[in-house]
Design a protein around this motif. Sequence first.
Motif, PDB file in Angstrom:
ATOM      1  N   HIS A 135     -73.788 113.369  26.488  1.00  0.00           N
ATOM      2  CA  HIS A 135     -75.058 112.621  25.716  1.00  0.00           C
ATOM      3  C   HIS A 135     -74.149 112.249  24.325  1.00  0.00           C
ATOM      4  N   PRO A 136     -74.666 111.143  23.625  1.00  0.00           N
ATOM      5  CA  PRO A 136     -74.380 111.139  22.032  1.00  0.00           C
ATOM      6  C   PRO A 136     -75.567 111.823  21.133  1.00  0.00           C
ATOM      7  N   ALA A 137     -75.390 112.346  20.382  1.00  0.00           N
ATOM      8  CA  ALA A 137     -75.878 112.370  19.320  1.00  0.00           C
ATOM      9  C   ALA A 137     -76.969 110.952  18.877  1.00  0.00           C
ATOM     10  N   ASN A 138     -77.726 111.507  18.150  1.00  0.00           N
ATOM     11  CA  ASN A 138     -78.613 109.977  17.137  1.00  0.00           C
ATOM     12  C   ASN A 138     -77.859 110.346  16.233  1.00  0.00           C
ATOM     13  N   ILE A 139     -76.488 109.846  15.987  1.00  0.00           N
ATOM     14  CA  ILE A 139     -75.933 110.057  14.665  1.00  0.00           C
ATOM     15  C   ILE A 139     -75.745 109.389  13.404  1.00  0.00           C
ATOM     16  N   ASP A 140     -76.368 107.825  13.321  1.00  0.00           N
ATOM     17  CA  ASP A 140     -76.197 107.221  12.866  1.00  0.00           C
ATOM     18  C   ASP A 140     -77.322 107.726  11.233  1.00  0.00           C
ATOM     19  N   PRO A 141     -79.451 107.891  12.089  1.00  0.00           N
ATOM     20  CA  PRO A 141     -79.864 108.615  10.958  1.00  0.00           C
ATOM     21  C   PRO A 141     -79.130 110.112  10.537  1.00  0.00           C
ATOM     22  N   ILE A 142     -78.228 110.604  11.186  1.00  0.00           N
ATOM     23  CA  ILE A 142     -77.409 111.854  10.824  1.00  0.00           C
ATOM     24  C   ILE A 142     -77.042 111.821   9.529  1.00  0.00           C
ATOM     25  N   ILE A 143     -76.063 110.445  10.051  1.00  0.00           N
ATOM     26  CA  ILE A 143     -74.952 109.962   8.450  1.00  0.00           C
ATOM     27  C   ILE A 143     -76.278 109.835   7.438  1.00  0.00           C
ATOM     28  N   TYR A 165     -71.674 105.275  21.152  1.00  0.00           N
ATOM     29  CA  TYR A 165     -72.620 105.736  20.153  1.00  0.00           C
ATOM     30  C   TYR A 165     -73.295 103.872  19.595  1.00  0.00           C
ATOM     31  N   LYS A 166     -73.840 103.534  20.432  1.00  0.00           N
ATOM     32  CA  LYS A 166     -74.196 101.779  19.027  1.00  0.00           C
ATOM     33  C   LYS A 166     -72.471 101.068  19.523  1.00  0.00           C
ATOM     34  N   VAL A 272     -81.580 112.171  31.605  1.00  0.00           N
ATOM     35  CA  VAL A 272     -81.714 110.427  30.339  1.00  0.00           C
ATOM     36  C   VAL A 272     -80.557 109.737  29.604  1.00  0.00           C
ATOM     37  N   GLU A 273     -80.554 108.426  29.859  1.00  0.00           N
ATOM     38  CA  GLU A 273     -79.500 107.657  28.713  1.00  0.00           C
ATOM     39  C   GLU A 273     -80.124 106.565  27.828  1.00  0.00           C
ATOM     40  N   LYS A 274     -80.270 107.288  26.307  1.00  0.00           N
ATOM     41  CA  LYS A 274     -80.860 106.075  24.919  1.00  0.00           C
ATOM     42  C   LYS A 274     -80.089 105.191  25.422  1.00  0.00           C
ATOM     43  N   GLU A 275     -80.160 104.046  25.105  1.00  0.00           N
ATOM     44  CA  GLU A 275     -80.492 102.603  25.132  1.00  0.00           C
ATOM     45  C   GLU A 275     -79.090 102.179  24.138  1.00  0.00           C
TER      46      GLU A 275
END
Length: 365
Positions: A135-143, A165-166, A272-275
């Motif tokens: 499962h990907p980390a929420n990468i955009d806000p990390i960037i 991711y997206k 869980v799989e986020k949207e």
Amino acid sequence: MIQFVDLRKEYQEIKEETDQAIQRVLERGWFILGKELETFEKEFSSYIGVKHAIGVNSGSDALYLAIKALGIGPGDEVITVSHTFISTVDAIVRNSARPVFVDIGPETYTIDVPQIEKAITDRTKAILPVHIYGHPANIDPIIEIAEEYGLYVIEDASQAHGAEYKGRKVGSIGHVACFSFYPTKNLGAYGDAGAIVTNDDELAEKLRMMRNYGSSKKYYHEFIGVNSRLDEIQAAILRVKLRHLDEWNERRRKIAEMYNELLENSDVITPVEKEWAKHVYHLYVIRHKDRDKLQQYLLENGIKTQIHYPVPVHLQKAYLDLGIRVKLPVTERISREVLSLPMFTHLTYYEIKNIAKVMRDASDS
């Protein structure tokens, strides 16, 4: 006995292709830094959606070399998680830098983004999120955080081959990303193997030299490097498997869907799989309040499971000896509850149904 993973069945599916690939290398008689590696690097970089892939001899070396190539070393800090395989953190320490741990989210088990900024100091040089279990980390806000503070983002994608991711493949978003091709991975070699991917031309060239004794021309060495090369036979095998990866990932997603349906309304917490994510289920990890008892019951009923991971890195003796002290309540709770159920591409519906039944029986016992 239902195995945790069965690579023999995968081999039987691609036996002819694989045997031909290995034979091709043997007949060519060139085993290091040859055409198979060059072609695999092009095919894998194209698959991920980046300009460069650099094959190395393991995921651990991929992380170590990526950190080293970015110039991160003594006195520097790298923000990462403790809920991961130890090689993520070892790569930081082997470069004489200091890992700074932040907690994970309770749903995806990836880095808890709001905690990152609080951990940044004037010594911070990079953020190293882990795309755990597929499962990907929420990468955009990390960037966004990295750009604000002038930090590198190093993706540990060792468990997330083909995850998105997206709509973007993980590994294509940060400054550099690292993959492991350990045999049990979604894209696995028949031995140790790994790769680093990046869009940075200069970094890619430096990494190619670093993996080969600091050399771009035989017997001429511009700096001290290492011997960390993905060999021709493993590259040939990976080329075969890469052609099947998307299909195999879809099988994993279908297996996870079956598990989710059969375990609905049970006493376990399912993944869980986020949207914004496409999960590729390198591992199918549930949580249970009495995990050890459940694991023993499953084993007694012919089902093998594993725990990823029973002791967080920050509580490992090696890291206590380094004087690293931190409280990570979510990480510590998760480590007591997680259990990885059998997950491989040739797991049958009958086996999945049996596993779910035994788990429900365990709740009633």
